[in-house]
Design an enzyme around this catalytic site. Structure first.
Site, short mmCIF file in Angstrom:
data_model
loop_
_atom_site.label_atom_id
_atom_site.label_comp_id
_atom_site.label_asym_id
_atom_site.label_seq_id
_atom_site.Cartn_x
_atom_site.Cartn_y
_atom_site.Cartn_z
N ALA A 24 0.80 -1.20 0.06
CA ALA A 24 -0.01 0.05 0.03
C ALA A 24 0.57 1.29 0.20
O ALA A 24 0.70 2.21 -0.58
CB ALA A 24 -0.97 0.09 1.15
N CYS A 77 2.84 -12.24 -0.96
CA CYS A 77 1.93 -13.65 -1.35
C CYS A 77 2.74 -14.67 -2.18
O CYS A 77 2.28 -15.60 -2.18
CB CYS A 77 0.99 -12.98 -2.47
SG CYS A 77 0.03 -11.37 -1.97
N ALA A 88 6.87 -9.05 -2.42
CA ALA A 88 5.74 -9.88 -2.56
C ALA A 88 5.40 -10.83 -1.53
O ALA A 88 5.86 -11.90 -1.71
CB ALA A 88 5.82 -10.52 -4.06
N SER A 129 8.84 -3.30 -0.47
CA SER A 129 7.92 -3.46 -1.78
C SER A 129 8.32 -5.04 -1.90
O SER A 129 8.85 -5.20 -3.09
CB SER A 129 8.37 -2.69 -2.78
OG SER A 129 7.55 -2.49 -3.59
N VAL A 180 7.57 3.57 14.11
CA VAL A 180 6.60 4.72 14.25
C VAL A 180 5.80 4.14 15.58
O VAL A 180 5.38 3.11 15.63
CB VAL A 180 5.75 5.00 13.32
CG1 VAL A 180 4.52 6.12 13.94
CG2 VAL A 180 6.28 5.56 12.00
N GLU A 213 9.75 2.97 7.66
CA GLU A 213 9.54 1.59 7.52
C GLU A 213 9.91 1.17 8.71
O GLU A 213 11.38 1.09 8.87
CB GLU A 213 10.00 1.03 6.15
CG GLU A 213 10.32 -0.64 6.08
CD GLU A 213 9.01 -1.42 6.53
OE1 GLU A 213 7.87 -0.89 5.94
OE2 GLU A 213 9.07 -2.26 7.16
N LYS A 217 -22.26 -29.54 -10.69
CA LYS A 217 -20.98 -30.24 -10.82
C LYS A 217 -20.91 -30.08 -12.40
O LYS A 217 -21.99 -30.81 -12.86
CB LYS A 217 -20.91 -31.61 -10.19
CG LYS A 217 -19.45 -32.14 -10.51
CD LYS A 217 -19.42 -33.63 -9.79
CE LYS A 217 -18.29 -34.47 -10.41
NZ LYS A 217 -18.32 -35.66 -9.82
N ARG A 254 -28.78 -20.61 -14.94
CA ARG A 254 -29.82 -20.93 -15.39
C ARG A 254 -30.65 -21.69 -14.39
O ARG A 254 -32.01 -21.81 -14.07
CB ARG A 254 -29.66 -21.98 -16.61
CG ARG A 254 -31.00 -22.17 -17.49
CD ARG A 254 -30.78 -23.37 -18.56
NE ARG A 254 -29.52 -23.18 -19.48
CZ ARG A 254 -28.87 -24.32 -19.88
NH1 ARG A 254 -29.35 -25.67 -19.80
NH2 ARG A 254 -28.01 -24.13 -20.55
C1 FAD Z 1 2.31 -15.79 3.27
C2 FAD Z 1 1.10 -14.69 2.73
C3 FAD Z 1 0.35 -15.07 1.59
C4 FAD Z 1 -0.24 -14.24 0.92
N1 FAD Z 1 -1.02 -14.40 -0.12
C5 FAD Z 1 -1.97 -13.19 -0.73
C6 FAD Z 1 -2.61 -13.88 -1.87
O1 FAD Z 1 -2.39 -14.63 -2.55
N2 FAD Z 1 -3.54 -12.88 -2.49
C7 FAD Z 1 -3.64 -11.58 -1.83
O2 FAD Z 1 -4.44 -10.73 -2.49
N3 FAD Z 1 -2.90 -11.43 -0.67
C8 FAD Z 1 -2.18 -12.25 -0.13
N4 FAD Z 1 -1.47 -12.07 1.04
C9 FAD Z 1 -1.92 -10.84 1.64
C10 FAD Z 1 -1.07 -9.55 1.05
O3 FAD Z 1 0.40 -10.00 1.32
C11 FAD Z 1 -1.30 -8.35 2.00
O4 FAD Z 1 -2.63 -8.03 1.89
C12 FAD Z 1 -0.32 -7.00 1.68
O5 FAD Z 1 0.85 -7.49 1.71
C13 FAD Z 1 -0.74 -5.76 2.46
O6 FAD Z 1 -0.01 -4.85 2.00
P1 FAD Z 1 0.07 -3.46 3.23
O7 FAD Z 1 1.15 -2.80 2.41
O8 FAD Z 1 -1.12 -3.09 3.40
O9 FAD Z 1 0.83 -4.15 4.41
P2 FAD Z 1 2.26 -4.97 4.71
O10 FAD Z 1 2.57 -5.73 3.53
O11 FAD Z 1 2.02 -5.89 5.79
O12 FAD Z 1 3.23 -3.81 4.87
C14 FAD Z 1 3.13 -2.64 5.77
C15 FAD Z 1 4.59 -2.40 6.35
O13 FAD Z 1 4.43 -1.44 7.29
C16 FAD Z 1 5.55 -1.60 8.49
N5 FAD Z 1 5.05 -1.30 9.50
C17 FAD Z 1 4.20 -1.95 10.37
N6 FAD Z 1 4.07 -1.21 11.33
C18 FAD Z 1 4.94 -0.15 11.55
C19 FAD Z 1 5.41 0.75 12.26
N7 FAD Z 1 4.90 0.82 13.63
N8 FAD Z 1 6.47 1.99 11.83
C20 FAD Z 1 7.12 1.84 10.65
N9 FAD Z 1 6.63 0.81 9.71
C21 FAD Z 1 5.49 -0.26 10.36
C22 FAD Z 1 5.98 -3.40 7.90
O14 FAD Z 1 7.18 -3.51 8.48
C23 FAD Z 1 5.82 -3.52 6.68
O15 FAD Z 1 6.73 -3.51 5.74
C24 FAD Z 1 -0.77 -12.93 1.68
C25 FAD Z 1 0.19 -12.76 2.92
C26 FAD Z 1 0.96 -13.46 3.39
C27 FAD Z 1 1.59 -13.11 4.71
#
Ligand code: FAD
Length: 449
Positions: free
Chosen positions: A11, A42, A40, A38, A80, A32, A359, A440
């Site tokens: 995000a 997933c 993956a 950045s 943070v 961070e 099915k 259907r």
């Molecule tokens: C094993 C696994 C498989 C997945 N498979 C799928 C899939 O197949 N399809 C799908 O749609 N989704 C999947 N997901 C979910 C997907 O990965 C997450 O929804 C996505 O990563 C969320 O992104 P984000 O940026 O919101 O949060 P995050 O990816 O969690 O990133 C948040 C970041 O904020 C940082 N952070 C947290 N707290 C603080 C703080 N207090 N101060 C500073 N930094 C901080 C963290 O270190 C992290 O780097 C999967 C997740 C996992 C764990």
């Protein structure tokens, strides 16, 4: 304009790239708490199974790319701890040096994601006990797997448990899943979940229902787990019992949080506090089917919400139109697809609904290698509007679930679904695609009702 982003993954960095694009004067600081940007998440299960050769392949863009190529002030180890929304200051600690930091912002994006929720089992500190969210978690599991693990226990029956059960099984480990309730993958209705259970059993995975861990046992490293029913010898325990939004630094501010701590946002990804935005796993999503905010932490939502948050922060207004709760998962030889509501969820939402299940075959039955495909549609009794779809099978699930997701997003009825002009040739489907055959049947059921 000074933008501060908390969180350097899906995000946060989707937003940062839009800020860069739409505000040429943008000064972007990313805070961070970890060291990796950045990546993956997933792809983690596939890096553990070895389908993806290296964990490093999961990093989409390195922190140096954001600094050197895009000129962003991308910090690492910056955790943070507090946000002063009146003075517009973010405060925290550098976890490497121990130094405090404070940054002023004009606009703030909270993109701090979610962390694993780990119940307080005795013995959590033993070696071999894991949760799974980050690259360091992944490396720790791989290190243990390389150190003589034969038997793996997974707690939880959601999508991470299933993906990891597959990964461990592909590595030849004995795998058991401990499930608190009576159903695996409870976003599916029970008869669809039975198909998942059959696949698990066929592939030698033990599924144990109504079992909860009471103690993790070992001397330095785990040797067994004791549940409410019995004790299992095991070498590795993965706890996959859900996630909680990382938003404790917003406690005590005026930012409106849901019960679980997720941040409420409007369609512009703004919180109720001026100049504070939120996106991704730390935020709520508007559900177009339930017509209310829900917490559905998925990568698709995080990327989309983050991108739109960045655009809106930079003044390029574009609304987030909401989700329908669409997901897909590969589990050994089958694929599970879900969009919208199951029957159970429709009942819980108080919607008068009906459903049909068929099915079928993924393509013309005379064309070689046709595979069975189960399609379940849930629809509203009075309006005939589609409320949800569940599709399970060995092949062809992905296109069906995405057609259903598109239909749901556009508020189509089951009759509309039957009328769709879908593609046809024998290697891909039949003249009536399985989802149209299900539609259907649904139309017929409504006529009889
Ligand atoms: C094993 C696994 C498989 C997945 N498979 C799928 C899939 O197949 N399809 C799908 O749609 N989704 C999947 N997901 C979910 C997907 O990965 C997450 O929804 C996505 O990563 C969320 O992104 P984000 O940026 O919101 O949060 P995050 O990816 O969690 O990133 C948040 C970041 O904020 C940082 N952070 C947290 N707290 C603080 C703080 N207090 N101060 C500073 N930094 C901080 C963290 O270190 C992290 O780097 C999967 C997740 C996992 C764990």
């Amino acid at each position: 304009m000074k933008y501060v982003i908390i969180g350097g993954d899906a995000a946060g960095m989707s937003a940062a790239m839009q800020l860069l694009k739409y505000d040429k004067q943008a000064e972007i600081t990313i805070l961070e708490s970890g060291a990796i940007y950045s990546y993956a998440q997933c792809g983690i299960p596939y890096a553990i199974s070895g389908i993806v050769a290296s964990v490093d392949d999961l990093v989409v863009r390195s922190v140096d790319t954001f600094r050197d190529k895009f000129g962003m002030d991308a910090k690492v180890y910056h955790k943070v701890e507090e946000v002063d929304v009146k003075e517009k200051i973010v405060k925290g600690k550098n976890t490497k040096t121990g130094e405090d930091f404070a940054y002023h912002y004009d606009k703030l994006l909270v993109a701090s994601g979610a962390g694993p929720f780990v119940p307080n089992f005795p013995g959590l500190d033993l070696d071999g006990v894991h949760s799974l969210k980050s690259i360091p978690d992944t490396k720790a599991i791989i290190a243990d797997l390389n150190d003589g693990v034969d038997d793996v226990t997974i707690v939880g029956g959601g999508y991470i448990s299933l993906e990891m059960a597959e990964s461990f099984r592909l590595l030849g480990k004995r795998v058991r899943l401990l499930i608190r309730g009576r159903q695996l993958a409870n976003i599916f209705d029970d008869e669809m979940a039975e198909l998942i259970e059959e696949e698990a059993k066929r592939q030698g995975i033990d599924i144990l229902y109504e079992e909860e861990i009471e103690e993790i046992i070992g001397d330095g490293a785990i040797t067994s787990v004791r549940t409410n029913k019995r004790t299992y010898e095991t070498d590795l325990l993965l706890i996959a019992t859900g996630v909680r939004p990382n938003t404790s630094f917003l406690n005590g501010t005026d930012v409106k949080l849901a019960k679980n701590g997720a941040v409420h946002v409007n369609e512009w990804l703004e919180t109720n506090v001026t100049d504070v935005y939120a996106a991704g796993d730390c935020a709520m999503q508007y559900d177009r089917v339930k017509k209310t905010d829900q917490y559905v932490p998925l990568g698709t939502h995080a990327n989309k919400q983050g991108r739109l948050a960045g655009m809106n922060m930079a003044g390029k207004n574009r609304a987030f139109k909401g989700i329908t709760g669409t997901s897909i998962l590969k589990f050994l030889d089958i694929t599970l697809g879900k969009t919208g509501l199951s029957d159970r969820e429709a009942s819980a939402a108080g919607l008068a609904h009906m459903s049909v299940t068929i099915k079928a075959r993924n393509h013309a039955s005379y064309y070689p290698d046709a595979k069975p495909l189960w399609v379940k549609l849930t629809f509203e009794r009075d309006s005939a509007l589609l409320l949800g779809g569940q599709v399970i099978g060995e092949a062809g699930v992905d296109k069906r679930i995405d057609v259903l997701a598109t239909a749901l997003f556009n508020q189509m009825t089951v009759e509309d679904l039957e009328d769709l002009d879908l593609s046809y040739a024998p290697p891909y489907n039949s003249t009536w695609d399985p989802i149209q055959r299900a539609a259907r049947k649904a139309v017929g059921k409504l006529e009889e009702a």
